[in-house]
Design an enzyme around this catalytic site. Structure first.
Site, PDB file in Angstrom:
ATOM      1  N   ASN A 110     -14.159   4.220  -7.030  1.00 54.18           N
ATOM      2  CA  ASN A 110     -15.419   3.934  -6.324  1.00 54.18           C
ATOM      3  C   ASN A 110     -15.449   4.508  -4.910  1.00 54.18           C
ATOM      4  OD1 ASN A 110     -13.638   2.261  -5.036  1.00 54.18           O
ATOM      5  ND2 ASN A 110     -14.811   0.369  -5.351  1.00 54.18           N
ATOM      6  N   ASP A 134     -13.473   4.423  -2.142  1.00 53.48           N
ATOM      7  CA  ASP A 134     -13.201   3.661  -0.916  1.00 53.48           C
ATOM      8  C   ASP A 134     -11.772   3.873  -0.426  1.00 53.48           C
ATOM      9  OD1 ASP A 134     -11.755   2.280  -2.790  1.00 53.48           O
ATOM     10  OD2 ASP A 134     -12.601   0.305  -2.351  1.00 53.48           O
ATOM     11  N   ASP A 148      -8.352   1.403  -8.214  1.00 56.49           N
ATOM     12  CA  ASP A 148      -9.066   0.263  -8.788  1.00 56.49           C
ATOM     13  C   ASP A 148      -9.118   0.379 -10.314  1.00 56.49           C
ATOM     14  OD1 ASP A 148     -11.197   2.169  -9.303  1.00 56.49           O
ATOM     15  OD2 ASP A 148     -11.750   1.928  -7.192  1.00 56.49           O
ATOM     16  N   ASP A 202       7.378 -11.666 -11.801  1.00 52.76           N
ATOM     17  CA  ASP A 202       7.980 -11.279 -10.530  1.00 52.76           C
ATOM     18  C   ASP A 202       8.945 -12.370 -10.051  1.00 52.76           C
ATOM     19  OD1 ASP A 202       7.799  -9.517  -7.984  1.00 52.76           O
ATOM     20  OD2 ASP A 202       7.409 -11.542  -7.236  1.00 52.76           O
ATOM     21  N   GLU A 229      11.695 -10.081 -13.792  1.00 55.53           N
ATOM     22  CA  GLU A 229      12.417  -9.394 -12.720  1.00 55.53           C
ATOM     23  C   GLU A 229      13.659 -10.253 -12.458  1.00 55.53           C
ATOM     24  OE1 GLU A 229      11.614  -7.587  -8.256  1.00 55.53           O
ATOM     25  OE2 GLU A 229      10.726  -9.506  -8.808  1.00 55.53           O
TER      26      GLU A 229
END
Length: 552
Positions: free
Chosen positions: A52, A54, A58, A228, A282
């Site tokens: 997009n 910016d 995304d 994580d 992880e």
């Protein structure tokens, strides 16, 4: 292939060799979980593709690049942290687990990405940060509002000791693992930044909330989760101080024993049981035996996990560049094959969003051998037992960024260490910069190099992070049209892995010559024997196959 004379072969610098012999009949392989035979690809959303304009990657951009991944041959994608976050640690401080980070788009953008991936036969797993939340998460905002708030027990709150924190525990980023909350007069625990308070898994309400989050995403069609810092979730029942020797080493205070297993088994029972969902952890700081226990399919904890025993060998103190030794790599691969633990399934990886580029770490330092180095590492990674994870850009041989000043770094860890080491006068700026440039996580967070155009085709506007200046020679567009490129080699090697199931589930035997830059091993199952020979030197080498090793 059959009928090959391998008694004595010469390998060019950074060259690879692959041979296989098989019986006339190909056995029917037993059905295995989908993730065992899959090749994964990690996407770091912020740096993959800006859709997009910016300057930030995304889900619109990710969706537009799915055909590229299908052509590469990957079976599944791991999308790194993508939930709503204040971005103190690049999304690994979650504010809302049911909301997409606005930088990455909307839930509708995610749904479109997921639907397109499924159309292309690509599965998707998401990053779950369940050891801690953001300090802006609604749970923590409530928790710190008063000592008797119902969310107080969602986190670890303790009184200080003699005017100091409860213990001398250190964070993984350096500094005390305790922060004093002035309003309530107690300290809260955080394994990482102060803005990342640790969740209290001992509280069944916390676990129930987290399991509901997993079911929310599974109901959307997600195929699994990467957890994580999952081996940090269990904390000691009683507080204690680390020894003076353990503090500089930043020894983890997490408990890797019975409580960790209890939590993982509980999560399995409530979420993963009777599903095909994949759970990969992880698994930081665990021993080999602990890893085997956590990932043994009979124990019903995690499907698999990432180990770091080898990665830290040349990454001393998480910032100082050490020396790569082939012997360390060979020893780890032998250890990580887990032939002695048939119920344990490993992960095979060289890069992720937390480590620098593998071709810069383990390849030749001669520019003319960059491509060969990347191909050699690809051959190794895709011919070992376990589930391979390719990190974005690895398949085109992306390299470390040529950092020139501390101002170019985005990594919070790099800036913390700069303050601790340089501003305190312990290390010169030049020495610190040389080490950080080689080890920083930012090396794998520079924008993906798609083509020779503006900002390497990542974005039409200035990207959130610097683009590696070598993008005009290292990019997907150039390599896709070159049959000798690193990208073309990755495609071929992924096909070979799927063509020869022995490379997925076969046993592993290292037959490398002693004290040699030649790394050679055999993968074998009931009908097929495959030989892989890798020359990790800058010179041509001769390899003599030990007698009787390839007949089948």
């Amino acid at each position: 292939m059959t009928g090959i004379d391998l008694s004595r072969r010469s390998l060019l610098p950074l060259a690879v060799g692959f041979w296989a012999t098989a019986s006339a009949s190909t056995p029917v392989q037993p059905r295995m979980p989908w993730w065992k035979s899959s090749v994964f690809y990690e996407i770091y959303p912020r740096s993959f593709q800006d859709g997009n304009s910016d300057g930030i990657g995304d889900f619109i951009g990710m969706k537009d690049r799915l055909e590229y991944l299908a052509e590469l041959g990957v079976d599944a994608i791991w999308v790194a942290a993508c939930f709503d976050s204040p971005n103190v640690d690049n999304g690994y401080d979650v504010r809302d687990y049911r909301k997409i980070m606005p930088d990455f788009g909307t839930m509708e953008d995610f749904d479109a990405f997921l639907a397109r991936a499924k159309q292309l036969g690509i599965r998707v797993i998401l990053d779950m940060v369940f050891n801690h939340t953001s300090d802006q998460h609604a749970w923590f905002v409530e928790s710190r509002s008063s000592r008797d708030n119902r969310y107080r027990n969602f986190y670890h709150w303790h009184d200080g000791k003699n005017g100091a924190p409860p213990t001398n525990w250190q964070t993984q980023f350096g500094g005390s693992a305790w922060t004093l909350d002035q309003k309530t007069g107690q300290y809260y625990l955080h394994s990482f930044e102060a803005q990342q308070p640790d969740l209290n898994w001992e509280n069944p309400e916390v676990r129930a909330e987290l399991y509901a989050i997993l079911k929310f995403w599974a109901d959307k069609g997600v195929d699994g989760f990467r957890f994580d810092a999952i081996t940090f979730i269990a904390k000691p029942e009683k507080l204690y101080d680390l020894t003076p020797e353990e503090i500089p080493a930043r020894k983890t205070f997490a408990d890797h024993g019975d409580r960790l297993s209890f939590y993982l088994k509980d999560m399995y029972e409530h979420v993963f049981k009777n599903t095909e969902l994949y759970s990969v952890g992880e698994n930081w700081g665990v021993t080999r035996d602990e890893y085997a226990r956590i990932t043994d399919s009979r124990n019903r904890e995690l499907s698999s996990g990432f180990r770091f025993d080898f990665q830290i060998k040349d990454n001393i103190d998480a910032w100082r560049k050490g020396t790569f030794h082939l012997s360390d790599l060979r020893a780890f691969n032998r250890d990580n094959s887990f032939d002695d633990h048939p119920g344990t399934w490993p992960v095979v990886w060289l890069e992720d969003h937390d480590y620098s580029r593998s071709v810069s770490r383990y390849g030749s330092q001669l520019p003319q051998y960059r491509d060969r180095s990347a191909k050699l590492l690809a051959t190794m990674m895709l011919s070992l037992r376990g589930t391979p994870f390719i990190y974005q850009g690895q398949e085109i041989g992306m390299t470390n960024f040529p950092f020139r000043s501390i101002d170019q770094f985005d990594d919070v860890f790099a800036h913390n260490e700069w303050r601790l080491q340089v501003e305190s006068g312990h290390i010169s700026p030049r020495e610190m910069l040389v080490n950080l440039a080689a080890t920083t996580r930012d090396n794998t967070r520079t924008p993906m190099q798609w083509n020779e155009g503006t900002n390497a085709g990542f974005s039409s506007v200035k990207p959130w992070m610097l683009v590696n200046p070598n993008f005009r020679t290292i990019n997907c567009s150039t390599e896709s049209s070159d049959p000798r490129s690193v990208l073309s080699f990755y495609k071929s090697m992924i096909r070979i892995r799927k063509q020869f199931p022995v490379l997925i589930h076969g046993t592993y035997q290292d037959i490398s010559p002693d004290d040699s830059p030649i790394y050679a091993y055999i993968r074998e199952d009931s009908t097929t024997r495959a030989l892989v020979v890798l020359n990790f030197s800058n010179e041509e080498k001769t390899f003599s196959l030990p007698e009787g090793h390839l007949e089948k």
